[in-house]
Design a protein around this motif. Structure first.
Motif, mmCIF file in Angstrom:
data_model
loop_
_atom_site.group_PDB
_atom_site.id
_atom_site.type_symbol
_atom_site.label_atom_id
_atom_site.label_comp_id
_atom_site.label_asym_id
_atom_site.label_seq_id
_atom_site.Cartn_x
_atom_site.Cartn_y
_atom_site.Cartn_z
ATOM 1 N N LYS A 48 41.683 65.530 -10.626
ATOM 2 C CA LYS A 48 40.605 66.024 -10.771
ATOM 3 C C LYS A 48 40.619 67.136 -11.064
ATOM 4 O O LYS A 48 39.894 67.678 -11.362
ATOM 5 C CB LYS A 48 40.732 66.743 -8.669
ATOM 6 C CG LYS A 48 39.482 65.827 -7.987
ATOM 7 C CD LYS A 48 39.705 66.553 -6.666
ATOM 8 C CE LYS A 48 38.823 68.130 -6.469
ATOM 9 N NZ LYS A 48 37.268 67.701 -6.119
ATOM 10 N N SER A 136 36.620 67.284 -2.544
ATOM 11 C CA SER A 136 35.357 66.290 -2.612
ATOM 12 C C SER A 136 35.412 65.555 -3.959
ATOM 13 O O SER A 136 36.774 66.121 -5.094
ATOM 14 C CB SER A 136 34.221 66.514 -3.464
ATOM 15 O OG SER A 136 34.732 68.061 -4.058
ATOM 16 N N ASN A 138 35.194 64.243 -7.118
ATOM 17 C CA ASN A 138 34.163 64.741 -8.300
ATOM 18 C C ASN A 138 35.776 65.919 -9.543
ATOM 19 O O ASN A 138 36.825 66.507 -8.984
ATOM 20 C CB ASN A 138 33.091 65.743 -8.375
ATOM 21 C CG ASN A 138 33.614 67.024 -7.384
ATOM 22 O OD1 ASN A 138 33.355 67.292 -6.323
ATOM 23 N ND2 ASN A 138 34.169 68.592 -8.416
ATOM 24 N N SER A 144 29.426 67.284 -6.722
ATOM 25 C CA SER A 144 30.553 66.003 -5.774
ATOM 26 C C SER A 144 29.179 64.752 -6.171
ATOM 27 O O SER A 144 28.338 64.256 -6.484
ATOM 28 C CB SER A 144 29.916 66.982 -4.362
ATOM 29 O OG SER A 144 30.632 67.752 -4.110
ATOM 30 N N HIS A 222 30.632 77.251 -9.399
ATOM 31 C CA HIS A 222 30.882 75.954 -9.020
ATOM 32 C C HIS A 222 29.619 74.432 -8.322
ATOM 33 O O HIS A 222 28.421 74.870 -8.742
ATOM 34 C CB HIS A 222 31.536 76.199 -7.641
ATOM 35 C CG HIS A 222 32.781 74.675 -6.525
ATOM 36 N ND1 HIS A 222 33.996 75.673 -6.574
ATOM 37 C CD2 HIS A 222 32.953 74.238 -5.927
ATOM 38 C CE1 HIS A 222 34.504 74.720 -6.325
ATOM 39 N NE2 HIS A 222 34.346 74.006 -5.782
#
Ligand code: AMP
Ligand code: MG
Length: 310
Positions: A48, A136, A138, A144, A222
């Motif tokens: 990630k 999540s 992503n 996400s 974010h």
């Protein structure tokens, strides 16, 4: 959606070998690994590109199993009975003899825990003998994933397996509540605060103070689609994509909507997939019309605001 046991078996085998597997949940897809294994959890951070100081949420089948790792209190039990499994994450005190990896908690003595509702992931949890750390699915700071295709778009072959579970039914991350003392919301999410307040019969504070961030889901940038977003727009620029809460009378190629009739639940479900679609359609910026700031609209606005700090 039908449960395919062979797929679950495949995910189970990889998880037993300390590999990462993407799993479907009702909020968003998660990138899961054995929460008791340092080796497995390190792989999540690497894939990630997640900062090491951002702890992970751990997913359990039920609170009986959670007893091995965390202490409970009355407020937790009230909310667990009412909303679990479901889109709520609790911050609890870790037990001293818990086996949770220190990679998961960033050496904190608290743990974020959730009980996912998606039947496929519940079946998977029944068949393994460890809880799943799963942020999540992503790349860090981006939008996400709410479908298996989203996960593959982000990670390609780097993720060993994506367990198919259809489109996430809620489409927004869980609501995070620190329940250890006076209940505090650390992240707005898929469960509305007013319904939590009703069950606890007390007012809950929202911790929006950026000086005292304890949950990086509160960081300013974010959930970003990677292109600029303007909010509360009344007048759009020619080449922008225009995103509205409901379908407008006029339809143009650059017009996108979240719900035909402006239903907030449906809008929440479609938010991330629509942002991804706009990016795929090659628009360089997005103008968003005003979204009602009530119920799940508050979470939608929170995400759009953070996504707009491009
Ligand atoms: P995600 O990466 O989308 O699954 O989001 C997980 C969120 O939970 C992040 O915002 C984390 O910072 C937050 N989180 C995880 N563990 C803790 C903890 N012990 N205390 C506070 N927040 C946490
Ligand atoms: Mg996330």
């Amino acid at each position: 959606m039908k449960i395919n046991l062979a797929n679950i078996k495949k995910a189970q085998k990889l998880l037993n070998k300390r590999e990462c597997v993407a799993i479907p949940t009702e909020t968003v897809y998660g990138l899961a690994a054995n929460a008791y294994s340092d080796t497995a959890c390190k792989k999540i951070y690497k894939l990630k590109r997640r900062p090491k100081n951002n702890p992970l949420i751990v997913h359990y089948l039920n609170n009986q199993i959670l007893k091995n790792d965390c202490n409970f209190n009355n407020d937790f039990i009230k909310l667990y009975k009412k909303f679990c499994p479901g889109p709520i994450t609790f911050i609890l005190d870790l037990k001293k003899n818990s086996r949770i990896s220190k990679i998961v908690t960033n050496k904190k003595n608290t743990l974020a825990v959730r009980f996912p509702k998606h039947p496929i992931t519940r079946n998977l949890l029944k068949n393994i003998n460890f809880p799943l750390a799963a942020p999540s699915a992503n790349v860090s700071s981006k939008i996400s994933a709410v479908s298996s295709d989203d996960v593959r778009d982000d990670f390609g072959k780097k993720v060993k397996y994506v367990l198919e579970g259809g489109k996430s039914s809620i489409g927004l991350e869980s609501t995070i509540i620190d329940i250890r003392e006076k209940p505090k919301i650390l992240r707005l999410g898929g469960l509305e605060i007013s319904v939590i307040e009703k069950i606890l019969n007390k007012k809950i504070t929202i911790n929006n103070n950026p000086q005292k961030i304890s949950s990086p889901g509160q960081f300013k940038l974010h959930y970003s689609p990677g292109i600029p977003i303007r909010l509360n727009v009344k007048k759009i620029n020619k080449k922008e994509a225009y995103l509205s809460i409901k379908k407008l009378k006029e339809s143009k190629p650059n017009f996108y909507f979240l719900s035909k009739n402006g239903n907030l639940k449906e809008a929440a479900k479609n938010l991330y997939s629509t942002l991804r679609k706009i990016k795929k359609d090659k628009y360089k910026s997005i103008a968003v019309s005003k979204i009602p700031n009530k119920g799940l609209g508050k979470t939608i606005n929170d995400r759009l605001k953070r996504a707009s700090k491009f």
